[in-house]
Design an enzyme around this catalytic site. Structure first.
Site, PDB file in Angstrom:
ATOM      1  CG  ASP A   1      -2.196  -1.705   1.411  1.00  0.00           C
ATOM      2  OD1 ASP A   1      -2.054  -1.700   0.448  1.00  0.00           O
ATOM      3  OD2 ASP A   1      -2.446  -1.007   2.415  1.00  0.00           O
TER       4      ASP A   1
ATOM      5  CG  ASP B   1      -3.291   3.876   0.173  1.00  0.00           C
ATOM      6  OD1 ASP B   1      -3.018   5.448   0.349  1.00  0.00           O
ATOM      7  OD2 ASP B   1      -4.497   3.256   0.829  1.00  0.00           O
TER       8      ASP B   1
ATOM      9  CG  HIS C   1      -5.489  -0.760  -1.473  1.00  0.00           C
ATOM     10  ND1 HIS C   1      -5.681  -1.543  -1.001  1.00  0.00           N
ATOM     11  CD2 HIS C   1      -5.310   0.901  -1.791  1.00  0.00           C
ATOM     12  CE1 HIS C   1      -4.889  -0.580   0.735  1.00  0.00           C
ATOM     13  NE2 HIS C   1      -5.121   0.667  -0.457  1.00  0.00           N
TER      14      HIS C   1
ATOM     15  CG  ASP D   1      -3.808  -5.262  -4.040  1.00  0.00           C
ATOM     16  OD1 ASP D   1      -4.661  -5.294  -3.801  1.00  0.00           O
ATOM     17  OD2 ASP D   1      -2.701  -5.167  -3.875  1.00  0.00           O
TER      18      ASP D   1
ATOM     19  CB  CYS E   1      -2.013  -6.352  -0.046  1.00  0.00           C
ATOM     20  SG  CYS E   1      -2.961  -6.524  -0.203  1.00  0.00           S
TER      21      CYS E   1
HETATM   22  O1  DAV Z   1     -11.788  -7.201  -2.123  1.00  0.00           O
HETATM   23  O2  DAV Z   1     -11.294  -5.773  -0.576  1.00  0.00           O
HETATM   24  C1  DAV Z   1      -8.701  -5.457  -0.740  1.00  0.00           C
HETATM   25  C2  DAV Z   1      -7.266  -4.843  -1.625  1.00  0.00           C
HETATM   26  C3  DAV Z   1      -6.196  -4.795   0.088  1.00  0.00           C
HETATM   27  N1  DAV Z   1      -5.080  -4.337  -0.941  1.00  0.00           N
HETATM   28  C4  DAV Z   1     -11.445  -6.044  -1.108  1.00  0.00           C
HETATM   29  C5  DAV Z   1     -10.077  -4.818  -1.709  1.00  0.00           C
END
Ligand code: DAV
Length: 367
Positions: free
Chosen positions: A108, A196, A245, A247, A351
């Site tokens: 992040d 981020d 995010h 990913d 992550c």
């Molecule tokens: O689907 O909650 C999580 C991404 C964490 N870097 C989600 C996204």
């Protein structure tokens, strides 16, 4: 001869050196605008804050240590951050938070592009100082690698002007959230550049950046000006009521192949560059779980938050059998990694890592 420590241009070239986060001293931070907008409305985390239970920290550390050893056994160099004291309140001239977040997840905070590691602005007040966990490593790379560019994006003010007040409502409901996502009305305003690092995917000359809760359009414009030799693309995934995010939404596996979350499909008008260049965008397999583990921010789609070790090899969370099976069918060698009990600390295998070195150079995949 120069000693190159930092080099990584994409998400799939052979990985040689990586940072793996630590669960030490991770906190559930007190309420604040951007963070609250992301905590699911029915979450067990609403209304509580403080240090995470020690037994969950110990268990997550055990899993992260084992993952680090698995990578090392494959010849990958692994570095670990040095946790600061996250129980300390943080105050700037513009805001105060009674505790910080943690030493997870590094993806992040740190964006590696070629020989540069860029510290993201971040958009939560509790994560404003999170870069300090990584400074001992970044300083070491800087001492050892004369070509390493250690950069930090302008620290944001994070006053109330950064957040839309209508997201501060406790009960918004998914229908309203999805409508707002469709309209690109997110919790962060355009007061100042915010991003981020985990909203950015690297495809050689192209950077693909999600506009959502944690990254605003000015943040993307800042990245565009900062990386003048790259093409920076803004993407949206309207099916996601909590868009932070990229990913667990869009996962490149190798040149020509991307997994896309079937609930958050890339809109047709944003697909041209992939289609023109013969890239396939495939729906990811369903997650194996119906709900995230306790005290977790993320959705069950951490199933697709995988770490690619090279274009034929991928680490997948060991309980995600549908995702492992799909990877196998797509011709990838799958390395199962037990990580689910660490999900609550901020995410999955992608992550909890940050690239330091992958083989390869900056290529143009979308000429
Ligand atoms: O689907 O909650 C999580 C991404 C964490 N870097 C989600 C996204």
């Amino acid at each position: 001869m120069t000693n190159t420590i930092v080099n990584s241009w994409n998400e799939w070239d052979p990985l040689r050196h990586v940072i793996v986060g630590r669960a030490d001293d991770c906190h559930i931070p007190p309420a604040e605008p951007a963070l609250d907008a992301k905590v699911p409305e029915d979450s067990d985390m609403r209304g509580q804050w403080g240090k995470r239970p020690q037994d969950t920290i110990d268990r997550a550390n055990e899993l992260l240590d084992t993952f680090a050893r698995q990578l090392e056994a494959r010849g990958i160099r692994v570095d670990r951050p040095t946790s600061i004291d996250h129980s300390k309140p943080a105050t700037t001239p513009d805001f105060h938070t009674d505790s910080q977040f943690g030493c997870m997840p590094p993806r992040d905070v740190l964006l590696t592009v070629g020989s540069e590691i860029l510290e993201a602005t971040m958009s939560y007040r509790c994560r404003w100082f999170e870069y300090l966990n990584y400074r001992p490593l970044l300083q070491k790379y800087w001492e050892e690698d004369p070509n390493f560019r250690h950069e930090a994006a302008p620290k944001p003010r994070l006053t109330d002007a950064d957040y839309h007040p209508d997201y501060l409502n406790e009960k918004i409901g998914d229908a309203q959230r999805l409508k707002w996502a469709e309209e690109k009305h997110f919790v962060t305003t355009e007061e100042e550049p915010l991003f981020d690092a985990a909203d950015v995917l690297r495809f050689g000359r192209d950077l693909v950046v999600q506009h959502g809760f944690t990254t605003n359009l000015k943040g993307i414009e800042w990245l565009r000006r900062h990386f003048p030799d790259h093409r920076v693309h803004t993407v949206n995934f309207p099916g996601d009521p909590y868009p932070i995010h990229i990913d667990a939404t869009f996962t490149p596996l190798r040149p020509g192949l991307i997994l896309n979350n079937p609930q958050r499909r890339l809109p047709a008008d944003q697909r041209a560059m992939y289609e023109k260049n013969g890239w396939e965008i495939v729906d990811a397999a369903q997650p194996a779980h119906n709900a995230p583990p306790p005290l977790c921010y993320s959705s069950t789609w951490l199933s697709m938050n995988v770490l690619v070790l090279d274009p034929k090899t991928v680490c997948v969370e060991a309980s995600e059998h549908y995702q492992m099976e799909q990877m196998d069918k797509l011709g990838m060698n799958v390395i199962p990694v037990d990580l689910r009990d660490a999900y609550a600390f901020g995410g999955g295998l992608h992550c909890c890592t940050a690239d330091v070195y992958r083989e390869g150079t900056c290529e143009d995949y979308f000429p």
